[in-house]
Design a protein around this motif. Structure first.
Motif, PDB file in Angstrom:
ATOM      1  N   GLU A  82     -36.985  67.728   6.349  1.00 47.55           N
ATOM      2  CA  GLU A  82     -35.666  68.064   5.443  1.00 47.55           C
ATOM      3  C   GLU A  82     -35.413  68.867   4.291  1.00 47.55           C
ATOM      4  O   GLU A  82     -34.476  69.603   4.471  1.00 47.55           O
ATOM      5  N   GLN A  83     -36.691  69.564   4.378  1.00 43.58           N
ATOM      6  CA  GLN A  83     -36.730  70.574   3.236  1.00 43.58           C
ATOM      7  C   GLN A  83     -37.813  71.389   3.801  1.00 43.58           C
ATOM      8  O   GLN A  83     -39.081  71.036   3.802  1.00 43.58           O
ATOM      9  N   LEU A  84     -37.452  72.994   3.067  1.00 43.14           N
ATOM     10  CA  LEU A  84     -38.891  73.700   3.354  1.00 43.14           C
ATOM     11  C   LEU A  84     -39.346  73.950   1.828  1.00 43.14           C
ATOM     12  O   LEU A  84     -38.164  74.938   1.779  1.00 43.14           O
ATOM     13  N   LEU A  85     -40.338  74.169   1.505  1.00 43.35           N
ATOM     14  CA  LEU A  85     -41.279  74.572   0.230  1.00 43.35           C
ATOM     15  C   LEU A  85     -41.680  75.614   0.487  1.00 43.35           C
ATOM     16  O   LEU A  85     -42.745  75.690   1.293  1.00 43.35           O
ATOM     17  N   PHE A  86     -41.124  76.938  -0.419  1.00 43.36           N
ATOM     18  CA  PHE A  86     -41.850  78.110  -0.267  1.00 43.36           C
ATOM     19  C   PHE A  86     -43.428  78.079  -2.150  1.00 43.36           C
ATOM     20  O   PHE A  86     -42.128  77.928  -2.757  1.00 43.36           O
ATOM     21  N   SER A  87     -44.295  77.855  -1.210  1.00 38.95           N
ATOM     22  CA  SER A  87     -44.870  77.663  -3.073  1.00 38.95           C
ATOM     23  C   SER A  87     -45.786  79.087  -3.088  1.00 38.95           C
ATOM     24  O   SER A  87     -46.662  79.733  -2.763  1.00 38.95           O
ATOM     25  N   TYR A  88     -45.088  79.373  -4.371  1.00 41.76           N
ATOM     26  CA  TYR A  88     -47.005  80.969  -4.480  1.00 41.76           C
ATOM     27  C   TYR A  88     -46.969  80.208  -6.021  1.00 41.76           C
ATOM     28  O   TYR A  88     -47.166  79.495  -5.992  1.00 41.76           O
ATOM     29  N   HIS A  89     -47.904  81.581  -5.725  1.00 41.14           N
ATOM     30  CA  HIS A  89     -49.297  81.077  -7.078  1.00 41.14           C
ATOM     31  C   HIS A  89     -48.847  80.963  -8.254  1.00 41.14           C
ATOM     32  O   HIS A  89     -48.282  82.265  -8.253  1.00 41.14           O
ATOM     33  N   GLY A  90     -48.672  80.511  -9.532  1.00 37.22           N
ATOM     34  CA  GLY A  90     -48.051  80.710 -10.601  1.00 37.22           C
ATOM     35  C   GLY A  90     -48.247  82.147 -11.306  1.00 37.22           C
ATOM     36  O   GLY A  90     -49.717  82.278 -11.170  1.00 37.22           O
ATOM     37  N   VAL A  91     -47.640  82.289 -12.214  1.00 35.25           N
ATOM     38  CA  VAL A  91     -48.189  83.116 -13.948  1.00 35.25           C
ATOM     39  C   VAL A  91     -47.389  83.125 -15.287  1.00 35.25           C
ATOM     40  O   VAL A  91     -46.625  82.356 -14.767  1.00 35.25           O
ATOM     41  N   PRO A  92     -48.623  82.911 -15.857  1.00 37.48           N
ATOM     42  CA  PRO A  92     -47.626  83.036 -16.933  1.00 37.48           C
ATOM     43  C   PRO A  92     -46.512  83.320 -17.527  1.00 37.48           C
ATOM     44  O   PRO A  92     -46.605  84.730 -16.876  1.00 37.48           O
ATOM     45  N   GLU A  93     -45.502  83.126 -17.478  1.00 40.10           N
ATOM     46  CA  GLU A  93     -44.534  84.009 -17.723  1.00 40.10           C
ATOM     47  C   GLU A  93     -44.435  85.055 -18.636  1.00 40.10           C
ATOM     48  O   GLU A  93     -44.054  86.453 -18.333  1.00 40.10           O
ATOM     49  N   ARG A  94     -45.214  85.383 -19.993  1.00 39.09           N
ATOM     50  CA  ARG A  94     -46.208  86.705 -20.122  1.00 39.09           C
ATOM     51  C   ARG A  94     -45.788  88.090 -19.627  1.00 39.09           C
ATOM     52  O   ARG A  94     -46.324  88.968 -19.564  1.00 39.09           O
ATOM     53  N   VAL A 125     -36.712  62.621  -0.068  1.00 39.86           N
ATOM     54  CA  VAL A 125     -36.704  63.599   0.984  1.00 39.86           C
ATOM     55  C   VAL A 125     -38.218  62.554   1.486  1.00 39.86           C
ATOM     56  O   VAL A 125     -39.082  62.322   1.120  1.00 39.86           O
ATOM     57  N   LYS A 126     -37.819  62.609   2.529  1.00 35.87           N
ATOM     58  CA  LYS A 126     -38.751  62.029   4.107  1.00 35.87           C
ATOM     59  C   LYS A 126     -40.196  62.879   4.999  1.00 35.87           C
ATOM     60  O   LYS A 126     -41.197  62.680   5.214  1.00 35.87           O
ATOM     61  N   LYS A 127     -39.392  64.025   4.939  1.00 31.95           N
ATOM     62  CA  LYS A 127     -40.245  65.539   6.109  1.00 31.95           C
ATOM     63  C   LYS A 127     -39.704  66.222   5.141  1.00 31.95           C
ATOM     64  O   LYS A 127     -38.671  66.737   4.792  1.00 31.95           O
ATOM     65  N   MET A 128     -41.230  66.949   5.096  1.00 30.39           N
ATOM     66  CA  MET A 128     -40.580  68.465   4.661  1.00 30.39           C
ATOM     67  C   MET A 128     -42.054  69.351   4.908  1.00 30.39           C
ATOM     68  O   MET A 128     -43.194  68.685   4.958  1.00 30.39           O
ATOM     69  N   ILE A 162     -49.021  63.540  -3.378  1.00 29.53           N
ATOM     70  CA  ILE A 162     -48.421  63.151  -4.085  1.00 29.53           C
ATOM     71  C   ILE A 162     -46.995  62.481  -3.492  1.00 29.53           C
ATOM     72  O   ILE A 162     -46.354  61.826  -3.865  1.00 29.53           O
ATOM     73  N   PHE A 163     -46.681  63.328  -2.512  1.00 26.14           N
ATOM     74  CA  PHE A 163     -45.615  63.225  -1.578  1.00 26.14           C
ATOM     75  C   PHE A 163     -45.410  61.933  -0.897  1.00 26.14           C
ATOM     76  O   PHE A 163     -44.667  60.863  -1.206  1.00 26.14           O
ATOM     77  N   HIS A 164     -46.993  61.157  -0.260  1.00 29.27           N
ATOM     78  CA  HIS A 164     -46.890  59.648  -0.205  1.00 29.27           C
ATOM     79  C   HIS A 164     -46.120  59.318  -0.908  1.00 29.27           C
ATOM     80  O   HIS A 164     -46.498  58.107  -0.966  1.00 29.27           O
ATOM     81  N   GLU A 165     -47.608  59.294  -1.999  1.00 27.68           N
ATOM     82  CA  GLU A 165     -47.069  58.443  -3.516  1.00 27.68           C
ATOM     83  C   GLU A 165     -45.258  57.838  -3.575  1.00 27.68           C
ATOM     84  O   GLU A 165     -45.188  57.072  -4.187  1.00 27.68           O
ATOM     85  N   MET A 166     -44.961  59.130  -3.735  1.00 25.21           N
ATOM     86  CA  MET A 166     -43.665  58.783  -3.605  1.00 25.21           C
ATOM     87  C   MET A 166     -42.048  58.686  -2.890  1.00 25.21           C
ATOM     88  O   MET A 166     -41.546  59.073  -2.694  1.00 25.21           O
ATOM     89  N   GLY A 167     -43.523  58.355  -1.732  1.00 25.58           N
ATOM     90  CA  GLY A 167     -41.998  57.739  -0.390  1.00 25.58           C
ATOM     91  C   GLY A 167     -42.169  58.575   0.301  1.00 25.58           C
ATOM     92  O   GLY A 167     -41.706  57.982   1.429  1.00 25.58           O
ATOM     93  N   GLY A 168     -42.419  59.383   0.248  1.00 24.73           N
ATOM     94  CA  GLY A 168     -42.482  60.564   1.848  1.00 24.73           C
ATOM     95  C   GLY A 168     -42.635  60.354   2.816  1.00 24.73           C
ATOM     96  O   GLY A 168     -44.337  59.569   2.210  1.00 24.73           O
ATOM     97  N   LYS A 169     -42.546  60.746   3.922  1.00 25.97           N
ATOM     98  CA  LYS A 169     -43.769  60.679   5.274  1.00 25.97           C
ATOM     99  C   LYS A 169     -44.127  61.366   5.480  1.00 25.97           C
ATOM    100  O   LYS A 169     -45.483  61.762   6.194  1.00 25.97           O
TER     101      LYS A 169
END
Length: 345
Positions: free
Chosen positions: A183-195, A277-280, A305-312
């Motif tokens: 249902e959802q495709l998440l693009f996850s990038y490594h974070g950096v500080p805003e500064r 969202v059940k499928k990501m 985390i996803f499964h704990e929140m009800g995702g499958k």
């Protein structure tokens, strides 16, 4: 005639998943002034006084979850990439890491021992960031001046928006999602500080880290990690003809209490689960090689985390690693450099 060679550089890894080796690695990594960009005394207080006394055991536990029989996944995958690339080009291809024992000095020495004096430096990061590309380029130049003064180095610029790269990335995503329902495709990038974003702004005024600056054309985008991440998502979305609302961008791996790029990946996964969202599926385009941040933080912690929140169903898409099309593209860029000494990416 000058002899040409290639140096691939990735992040690095502890020598082993044992706490003592993880502590050594974290110490080198986090004391880099382009990773934690505060005055030395403050960085030393944070890293040596707090982090290295609390984090190595937890990090070692995480590394043990993903460690392979052959060694660190990031190192093994980078070596596989090097080996396959060497088969595609006629120039020596060496591999180095920014942190750890596989130093840039050793990589340049390996090339120098083969008579190389023209080096094509390839930081294995699609997007520019202070804590990735910049620290590699700066250190490589310092090492060159100190130990290889007759050597010339030219680096591959950020290739986040190179059409051929986008095609390779999009095809890889499509291949790994083939036959899967999500249902959802998440693009996850490594974070950096805003500064870091503001410090990299060559205009000194464009980057406001709001909803507009990354979409408004500016010379600042050449070195803006945030813009480049969102642009990869947009371009891949267009390439795959993804429906609006079916994909999004987030940032992972924050450290400390300063503001980091948002939205955060863990909270985004949590929100999606809570919203039904059940499928990501999730992809990590800031990395070209799977590593701790993809194999443990995303594929294990994210799924939990996803499964704990009800995702499958939680599908993680591998990095490009040693994908044949990725190897072929790198070889093409290398051959272009060798013939024109300029790169169009």
């Amino acid at each position: 005639m000058n002899k040409k060679g290639v140096l691939l550089v990735n992040l690095g890894s502890p020598e082993s998943p044992e706490p003592k080796d993880v502590k050594t690695y974290l110490g080198e990594f986090l004391m880099d002034e382009r990773v934690i960009d505060v005055p030395y005394w403050a960085r030393a207080l944070l890293v040596k006084g707090i982090v290295l006394n609390t984090r190595p055991k937890a990090s070692a536990k995480a590394y043990k979850k993903i460690w392979w029989d052959e060694g660190s996944p990031l190192i093994v995958l980078s070596e596989r990439l090097q080996e396959k690339l060497q088969q595609e080009v006629e120039f020596p291809v060496a591999l180095a890491m920014r942190y750890g024992s596989m130093t840039i000095k050793k990589g340049l020495q390996e090339l120098a021992d083969q008579g190389v004096d023209e080096v094509f430096l390839i930081p294995l990061y699609p997007q520019f960031a202070m804590a990735t590309t910049e620290t590699i380029v700066v250190l490589a130049e310092e090492v060159r001046k100190a130990h290889f003064p007759q050597m010339n180095i030219q680096e591959l610029p950020a290739f986040y928006n190179e059409p051929e790269y986008i095609e390779v990335l999009a095809n890889s995503i499509a291949k790994h999602l083939e036959g899967k329902d999500y249902e959802q495709l998440l693009f996850s990038y490594h974070g950096v500080p805003e500064r870091h974003i503001r410090k990299s702004d060559i205009t000194k005024s464009h980057c406001q880290i709001d909803g507009l600056c990354c979409k408004t054309p500016s010379p600042a985008h050449e070195f803006c990690y945030r813009h480049q991440c969102f642009e990869v998502t947009r371009l891949v979305g267009e390439k795959l003809k993804l429906k609006e609302g079916s994909f999004s961008t987030s940032f992972q791996s924050r450290l400390g209490f300063d503001p980091w790029l948002r939205p955060y990946t863990d909270r985004t996964i949590e929100r999606m689960g809570k919203e039904g969202v059940k499928k990501m599926a999730i992809v990590t385009p800031a990395f070209v090689s799977d590593c701790l941040e993809t194999l443990e933080e995303i594929a294990m912690e994210g799924e939990e985390i996803f499964h704990e929140m009800g995702g499958k169903d939680f599908t993680t898409i591998p990095c490009l690693n040693d994908d044949r099309a990725w190897v072929k593209l790198l070889a093409k860029w290398i051959n272009e450099w060798s013939s024109t000494e300029t790169i169009t990416a």
